[in-house]
Design a protein around this motif. Structure first.
Motif, short mmCIF file in Angstrom:
data_model
loop_
_atom_site.label_atom_id
_atom_site.label_comp_id
_atom_site.label_asym_id
_atom_site.label_seq_id
_atom_site.Cartn_x
_atom_site.Cartn_y
_atom_site.Cartn_z
N VAL A 54 -18.74 14.69 23.46
CA VAL A 54 -19.59 15.68 24.12
C VAL A 54 -20.22 16.61 23.08
O VAL A 54 -21.41 16.93 23.15
CB VAL A 54 -18.78 16.48 25.16
CG1 VAL A 54 -19.59 17.64 25.72
CG2 VAL A 54 -18.31 15.57 26.28
N ALA A 55 -19.41 17.04 22.10
CA ALA A 55 -19.92 17.94 21.07
C ALA A 55 -21.04 17.28 20.26
O ALA A 55 -22.04 17.92 19.91
CB ALA A 55 -18.78 18.37 20.14
N MET A 56 -20.90 15.99 19.95
CA MET A 56 -21.91 15.29 19.16
C MET A 56 -23.20 15.09 19.95
O MET A 56 -24.30 15.28 19.42
CB MET A 56 -21.35 13.95 18.69
CG MET A 56 -20.25 14.05 17.66
SD MET A 56 -19.60 12.42 17.18
CE MET A 56 -18.25 12.89 16.10
N VAL A 57 -23.09 14.69 21.21
CA VAL A 57 -24.28 14.47 22.03
C VAL A 57 -25.05 15.78 22.22
O VAL A 57 -26.27 15.80 22.20
CB VAL A 57 -23.90 13.86 23.40
CG1 VAL A 57 -25.09 13.88 24.34
CG2 VAL A 57 -23.41 12.43 23.21
N CYS A 58 -24.30 16.88 22.39
CA CYS A 58 -24.94 18.18 22.60
C CYS A 58 -25.28 18.89 21.29
O CYS A 58 -25.71 20.05 21.31
CB CYS A 58 -24.03 19.06 23.45
SG CYS A 58 -23.78 18.43 25.12
N GLU A 59 -25.05 18.19 20.16
CA GLU A 59 -25.42 18.70 18.84
C GLU A 59 -24.82 20.08 18.57
O GLU A 59 -25.51 21.02 18.14
CB GLU A 59 -26.94 18.74 18.68
CG GLU A 59 -27.59 17.37 18.81
CD GLU A 59 -29.11 17.41 18.65
OE1 GLU A 59 -29.67 18.52 18.58
OE2 GLU A 59 -29.72 16.32 18.60
N LEU A 60 -23.51 20.19 18.79
CA LEU A 60 -22.82 21.45 18.51
C LEU A 60 -22.51 21.62 17.04
O LEU A 60 -21.98 22.65 16.63
CB LEU A 60 -21.52 21.53 19.33
CG LEU A 60 -21.67 21.53 20.85
CD1 LEU A 60 -20.31 21.71 21.50
CD2 LEU A 60 -22.62 22.62 21.32
N GLY A 61 -22.83 20.60 16.24
CA GLY A 61 -22.60 20.71 14.80
C GLY A 61 -21.12 20.81 14.49
O GLY A 61 -20.32 19.98 14.90
N ASP A 62 -20.74 21.85 13.76
CA ASP A 62 -19.34 22.04 13.39
C ASP A 62 -18.59 22.86 14.43
O ASP A 62 -17.61 23.54 14.13
CB ASP A 62 -19.24 22.73 12.03
CG ASP A 62 -19.70 21.82 10.89
OD1 ASP A 62 -19.72 20.60 11.10
OD2 ASP A 62 -20.03 22.33 9.81
N GLY A 63 -19.07 22.81 15.67
CA GLY A 63 -18.43 23.56 16.75
C GLY A 63 -16.99 23.17 16.95
O GLY A 63 -16.17 23.98 17.40
#
Length: 291
Positions: A54-63
């Motif tokens: 989910v973090a990668m698809v939403c481009e959260l970066g180093d979130g």
């Protein structure tokens, strides 16, 4: 990097705090996607792999680093995962993830209506951001270690961490490569899955980035596996999601720890015994009556 495919799927296993490794993988893949050298068609994940998808698809970066930094040393970190993701996800996150992210969950089922068992469940369609986050929470719910209850309720089902039934979920075969990240291949103590140490954070991130670059420097025929990364190959196309099992020894350790924790809670332990023994008695009685 001479062997970067034009497009691929990314599949990530569960592994708790070993998920720092995925931050390094993401940094390399994000750079390739920005340079238009790579397109990631689909993501599939279990437990921390679901969160990373989910973090990668939403481009959260180093979130993911920010999330892990908040969770370390916090006894009630399970609710904080939910709060963090609901706060940082864009409003259209569920739309971006629908059809592109596959989340593996273990769901309680009753065989023949009397015998309890866990069955794999894969979710790839989401109604809203809360439904998306709830799917991730169900996929991460290790009883008494991550969550405080035996089961996590999701869409009316009783669920557990996807690790127990479906640690690596492979989407149906396509005409592009599928890269699998198996966190249980990382040479760290299995206990660090639940209790990370500060000195392991940066090495895991660097290891993930270096092994990803090394994989793309070699052709799949030359070396299909580098560290925790490997190319998945299928001799024939599949019409449904296929799965591979996690390392049995590690699964046994986790199940043993869950049972040990359950034993510390008399009501829960008694309920488990009643369910198993009662279910077995009902099943045997039903078998005798059917003869």
């Amino acid at each position: 990097m001479n062997h970067v495919p034009a497009e691929m799927d990314l599949i990530m296993s569960g592994g708790g705090f070993l998920g720092y490794y995925l931050v390094g993988v993401d940094r390399v893949l994000r750079k390739l996607c920005r340079e238009e050298k790579l397109v990631i068609r689909r993501y599939a994940g279990t437990s921390v792999g679901a969160l990373a998808s989910v973090a990668m698809v939403c481009e959260l970066g180093d979130g993911m680093i920010g999330l892990y930094d908040q969770l370390q040393g916090t006894p009630d970190f399970f609710p904080r995962i939910r709060e963090y993701f609901l706060a940082v996800l864009p409003e259209d996150a569920f739309e971006k993830c629908t059809g592109r992210v596959h989340i593996a969950i273990s769901r309680l089922d009753w065989k023949y209506g009397v015998f309890p068992r866990l069955v794999p469940m894969v979710v790839s369609s989401f109604r809203d951001n809360e439904d998306l986050v709830e799917a991730c929470m169900a996929s991460c719910s290790v009883p008494y270690f991550v969550s405080s209850t035996l089961f996590y309720r999701f869409r009316g089902y009783h669920c557990m961490d996807g690790y127990f039934t479906n640690n690596v979920v492979i989407p149906e075969y396509a005409n592009w490569p599928q890269l699998v990240v198996r966190l249980h291949h990382i040479p760290y103590s299995w206990w660090t899955v639940f209790t990370p140490y500060e000195h392991m954070v940066l090495p895991l991130i660097v290891q993930g980035a270096l092994e990803t670059e090394l994989l793309f420097h070699r052709s799949p025929q030359q070396n299909a596996r580098v560290g925790a990364l490997e190319w998945h190959s299928s001799s024939s196309s599949a019409s449904a999601l296929t799965t591979t099992e996690p390392v049995p020894a590690k699964k046994r350790r986790v199940v043993a720890l869950v049972l040990q924790k359950a034993a510390q809670k008399p009501f829960t332990a008694g309920l488990l015994v009643l369910v198993v023994v009662g279910g077995g008695m009902l099943w045997r009685r039903r078998r005798r009556l059917s003869r």
